[in-house]
Design an enzyme around this catalytic site. Sequence first.
Site, PDB file in Angstrom:
ATOM      1  N   THR A 121      45.646  42.323  48.729  1.00  0.00           N
ATOM      2  CA  THR A 121      45.150  42.535  47.248  1.00  0.00           C
ATOM      3  C   THR A 121      46.009  43.260  46.566  1.00  0.00           C
ATOM      4  OG1 THR A 121      43.698  44.131  46.239  1.00  0.00           O
ATOM      5  CG2 THR A 121      44.365  44.581  48.494  1.00  0.00           C
ATOM      6  N   ASP A 122      45.913  43.269  45.127  1.00  0.00           N
ATOM      7  CA  ASP A 122      46.882  43.913  44.229  1.00  0.00           C
ATOM      8  C   ASP A 122      46.791  45.331  44.362  1.00  0.00           C
ATOM      9  OD1 ASP A 122      44.554  44.316  42.823  1.00  0.00           O
ATOM     10  OD2 ASP A 122      44.983  43.462  41.050  1.00  0.00           O
ATOM     11  N   GLU A 123      45.672  45.784  44.902  1.00  0.00           N
ATOM     12  CA  GLU A 123      45.420  47.460  45.044  1.00  0.00           C
ATOM     13  C   GLU A 123      46.285  47.915  45.783  1.00  0.00           C
ATOM     14  OE1 GLU A 123      41.584  48.685  45.986  1.00  0.00           O
ATOM     15  OE2 GLU A 123      40.693  46.942  44.675  1.00  0.00           O
ATOM     16  N   TYR A 148      40.306  51.848  51.631  1.00  0.00           N
ATOM     17  CA  TYR A 148      40.694  50.522  51.604  1.00  0.00           C
ATOM     18  C   TYR A 148      41.914  49.912  51.460  1.00  0.00           C
ATOM     19  CZ  TYR A 148      40.510  45.918  49.667  1.00  0.00           C
ATOM     20  OH  TYR A 148      40.607  44.361  49.325  1.00  0.00           O
ATOM     21  N   LYS A 152      44.808  47.893  53.782  1.00  0.00           N
ATOM     22  CA  LYS A 152      45.303  46.783  53.162  1.00  0.00           C
ATOM     23  C   LYS A 152      46.776  46.879  53.260  1.00  0.00           C
ATOM     24  CE  LYS A 152      43.579  43.302  52.577  1.00  0.00           C
ATOM     25  NZ  LYS A 152      43.129  42.201  53.288  1.00  0.00           N
TER      26      LYS A 152
HETATM   27  P1  NAD Z   1      33.811  40.136  51.972  1.00  0.00           P
HETATM   28  O1  NAD Z   1      33.734  41.490  52.225  1.00  0.00           O
HETATM   29  O2  NAD Z   1      33.034  39.384  50.861  1.00  0.00           O
HETATM   30  O3  NAD Z   1      34.149  39.415  53.171  1.00  0.00           O
HETATM   31  C1  NAD Z   1      34.750  39.703  54.305  1.00  0.00           C
HETATM   32  C2  NAD Z   1      34.514  38.759  55.518  1.00  0.00           C
HETATM   33  O4  NAD Z   1      35.005  39.238  56.657  1.00  0.00           O
HETATM   34  C3  NAD Z   1      32.942  38.894  55.833  1.00  0.00           C
HETATM   35  O5  NAD Z   1      32.298  37.544  56.240  1.00  0.00           O
HETATM   36  C4  NAD Z   1      32.569  39.721  57.146  1.00  0.00           C
HETATM   37  O6  NAD Z   1      31.840  39.425  58.014  1.00  0.00           O
HETATM   38  C5  NAD Z   1      34.102  39.339  57.773  1.00  0.00           C
HETATM   39  N1  NAD Z   1      34.542  40.429  58.727  1.00  0.00           N
HETATM   40  C6  NAD Z   1      34.685  41.643  58.442  1.00  0.00           C
HETATM   41  N2  NAD Z   1      35.048  42.399  59.581  1.00  0.00           N
HETATM   42  C7  NAD Z   1      35.330  41.610  60.337  1.00  0.00           C
HETATM   43  C8  NAD Z   1      35.926  41.360  61.774  1.00  0.00           C
HETATM   44  N3  NAD Z   1      36.190  42.532  62.427  1.00  0.00           N
HETATM   45  N4  NAD Z   1      35.934  40.121  62.519  1.00  0.00           N
HETATM   46  C9  NAD Z   1      35.603  38.909  61.846  1.00  0.00           C
HETATM   47  N5  NAD Z   1      35.093  39.017  60.710  1.00  0.00           N
HETATM   48  C10 NAD Z   1      34.983  39.969  59.956  1.00  0.00           C
HETATM   49  O7  NAD Z   1      35.521  40.145  51.240  1.00  0.00           O
HETATM   50  P2  NAD Z   1      36.038  39.321  50.080  1.00  0.00           P
HETATM   51  O8  NAD Z   1      35.816  40.076  48.810  1.00  0.00           O
HETATM   52  O9  NAD Z   1      35.564  37.936  50.324  1.00  0.00           O
HETATM   53  O10 NAD Z   1      37.569  39.362  50.433  1.00  0.00           O
HETATM   54  C11 NAD Z   1      38.346  38.621  51.515  1.00  0.00           C
HETATM   55  C12 NAD Z   1      39.817  39.181  51.482  1.00  0.00           C
HETATM   56  O11 NAD Z   1      40.452  38.694  50.321  1.00  0.00           O
HETATM   57  C13 NAD Z   1      40.195  40.484  52.167  1.00  0.00           C
HETATM   58  O12 NAD Z   1      41.126  40.394  52.878  1.00  0.00           O
HETATM   59  C14 NAD Z   1      40.304  41.276  50.911  1.00  0.00           C
HETATM   60  O13 NAD Z   1      41.054  42.328  51.177  1.00  0.00           O
HETATM   61  C15 NAD Z   1      40.960  40.047  50.078  1.00  0.00           C
HETATM   62  N6  NAD Z   1      40.909  40.351  48.497  1.00  0.00           N
HETATM   63  C16 NAD Z   1      39.661  40.442  47.721  1.00  0.00           C
HETATM   64  C17 NAD Z   1      39.522  40.552  46.503  1.00  0.00           C
HETATM   65  C18 NAD Z   1      38.325  40.471  45.628  1.00  0.00           C
HETATM   66  O14 NAD Z   1      38.323  40.569  44.404  1.00  0.00           O
HETATM   67  N7  NAD Z   1      37.035  40.769  46.422  1.00  0.00           N
HETATM   68  C19 NAD Z   1      40.813  40.775  45.772  1.00  0.00           C
HETATM   69  C20 NAD Z   1      41.937  40.332  46.287  1.00  0.00           C
HETATM   70  C21 NAD Z   1      42.036  40.197  47.759  1.00  0.00           C
HETATM   71  O1  TDX Z   2      28.281  49.450  39.940  1.00  0.00           O
HETATM   72  C1  TDX Z   2      29.741  49.598  39.625  1.00  0.00           C
HETATM   73  N1  TDX Z   2      30.056  50.039  38.572  1.00  0.00           N
HETATM   74  C2  TDX Z   2      31.361  50.089  38.281  1.00  0.00           C
HETATM   75  O2  TDX Z   2      31.669  50.503  37.296  1.00  0.00           O
HETATM   76  C3  TDX Z   2      30.569  48.879  40.620  1.00  0.00           C
HETATM   77  C4  TDX Z   2      30.301  48.631  41.939  1.00  0.00           C
HETATM   78  C5  TDX Z   2      31.987  49.026  40.201  1.00  0.00           C
HETATM   79  N2  TDX Z   2      32.368  49.555  39.133  1.00  0.00           N
HETATM   80  C6  TDX Z   2      33.850  49.671  38.566  1.00  0.00           C
HETATM   81  C7  TDX Z   2      34.712  50.019  39.696  1.00  0.00           C
HETATM   82  C8  TDX Z   2      36.000  49.010  39.365  1.00  0.00           C
HETATM   83  O3  TDX Z   2      36.650  49.775  38.355  1.00  0.00           O
HETATM   84  O4  TDX Z   2      33.998  48.114  38.612  1.00  0.00           O
HETATM   85  C9  TDX Z   2      35.342  47.773  39.132  1.00  0.00           C
HETATM   86  C10 TDX Z   2      35.305  46.851  40.121  1.00  0.00           C
HETATM   87  O5  TDX Z   2      34.830  47.427  41.255  1.00  0.00           O
HETATM   88  P1  TDX Z   2      34.613  46.463  42.429  1.00  0.00           P
HETATM   89  O6  TDX Z   2      33.814  45.417  42.349  1.00  0.00           O
HETATM   90  O7  TDX Z   2      34.042  47.492  43.692  1.00  0.00           O
HETATM   91  O8  TDX Z   2      36.104  46.198  42.757  1.00  0.00           O
HETATM   92  P2  TDX Z   2      37.454  46.783  42.930  1.00  0.00           P
HETATM   93  O9  TDX Z   2      37.377  48.419  43.240  1.00  0.00           O
HETATM   94  O10 TDX Z   2      38.402  46.653  41.660  1.00  0.00           O
HETATM   95  O11 TDX Z   2      37.996  45.973  44.283  1.00  0.00           O
HETATM   96  C11 TDX Z   2      38.085  44.548  44.266  1.00  0.00           C
HETATM   97  O12 TDX Z   2      39.012  44.255  43.831  1.00  0.00           O
HETATM   98  C12 TDX Z   2      40.219  44.208  44.524  1.00  0.00           C
HETATM   99  C13 TDX Z   2      37.573  44.002  45.576  1.00  0.00           C
HETATM  100  O13 TDX Z   2      36.292  44.670  46.191  1.00  0.00           O
HETATM  101  C14 TDX Z   2      38.610  44.258  46.706  1.00  0.00           C
HETATM  102  O14 TDX Z   2      38.416  43.784  47.586  1.00  0.00           O
HETATM  103  C15 TDX Z   2      39.880  43.812  45.991  1.00  0.00           C
HETATM  104  O15 TDX Z   2      40.878  44.200  47.141  1.00  0.00           O
END
Ligand code: NAD
Ligand code: TDX
Length: 332
Positions: A121-123, A148, A152
């Site tokens: 992630t960019d975080e 988190y 990462k």
């Molecule tokens: P998510 O929480 O929707 O999915 C995570 C999945 O991993 C789930 O299916 C969960 O059951 C599985 N999991 C968790 N712990 C596990 C374990 N110990 N063994 C096997 N499976 C396990 O997450 P997401 O938003 O799809 O993110 C996926 C990846 O992308 C992560 O590595 C996250 O850091 C990265 N990422 C997410 C975002 C975003 O915007 N959501 C952005 C950049 C990077």
């Molecule tokens: O109810 C809400 N209200 C609100 O204002 C929630 C759930 C979030 N927020 C804000 C917090 C953040 O500034 O919205 C923004 C996005 O929040 P999230 O969806 O929780 O994402 P963020 O914390 O930015 O992280 C996401 O992007 C990077 C993913 O969850 C991560 O897994 C990924 O690494």
Amino acid sequence: MTTLLVTGGAGFIGSNFVHHIVEHTDYHVVVLDKLTYAGNPASIADLPDDRVSLVVGDIADAALVDDLVAQADAVVHYAAESHNDNSLNDPRPFLETNLIGTFTLLEAARRRDVRFHHISTDEVYGDLELDDPARFTESTPYNPSSPYSSTKAGSDLLVRAWVRSFGVQATLSNCSNNYGAYQHIEKFIPRQITNVLRGIRPKLYGSGHNVRDWIHADDHSSAVLRILEAGRIGETYLIGADGERNNKDVVELILRLMGESSDAYDHVADRPGHDLRYAIDSSKLRAELGWEPRYRDFDAGLMATIQWYRDNESWWAADKDRVEAFYAARGQ
Ligand code: NAD
Ligand code: TDX
């Protein structure tokens, strides 16, 4: 036939990737997923059995992981504890999955000499000021803010060390915020969509001026496939689609697209340590590997996402009360 082991393939971005692979390649996919609260087998259930199989298990289970990695041509590692607010409430699972789980997979990839792609992630780079013209690049120093993002960041460093010390054939990518179908309703965009569908007012943390850089999950998938097939071993690629927007604008857009008044939302308690702004410079990926995003119209992508949550209430309905109770206890 090429077999990919996709960890976390029943989660949001992993399941989108599995759909993308089935549509755009002839690869076979084995999903390894623990099916935590965030994993949903329904997200991949409509895919053909002869292309995709699901193994329910933990990425920290060394024997299981070794067996599955030995049968794969490449590992694409999405599995993680992924939600910042959960990491503020209970960090331990983030260390277990994001650090020990990644370590376990790397050891198997080392032993079995299997190609590895790590999703991050960019975080990991921390945050930027609102008026800073800079964006994150591959050389931005790591500066994570939350449990988190720090786990990462740690997992990224493990991958880099296993490349350098043990010659593991790995690449890494760090992507910005994804949106699209199959995203858990704890996350910002689907939480607000499902709030409106349930007659609950959307909840904006703090002032709502925090900026996220949105990318459609399918664009993330096409970038990962490109890196897997053509990326240089040991390299990191940033993935982003020039989608910076502040949270206030996004919540107001969701309300408008859903036919509600754009001020029908509540300001709630801010997230502790809330990162201000993320922004990705993806020039390296674009110049070196020729990747470009396809979903450039955020309003259209968001409208399609809203429609998906309308059409798939059975996919999310069972989680809604628990998620809202979690936030209510945090004043959010
Ligand atoms: P998510 O929480 O929707 O999915 C995570 C999945 O991993 C789930 O299916 C969960 O059951 C599985 N999991 C968790 N712990 C596990 C374990 N110990 N063994 C096997 N499976 C396990 O997450 P997401 O938003 O799809 O993110 C996926 C990846 O992308 C992560 O590595 C996250 O850091 C990265 N990422 C997410 C975002 C975003 O915007 N959501 C952005 C950049 C990077
Ligand atoms: O109810 C809400 N209200 C609100 O204002 C929630 C759930 C979030 N927020 C804000 C917090 C953040 O500034 O919205 C923004 C996005 O929040 P999230 O969806 O929780 O994402 P963020 O914390 O930015 O992280 C996401 O992007 C990077 C993913 O969850 C991560 O897994 C990924 O690494």
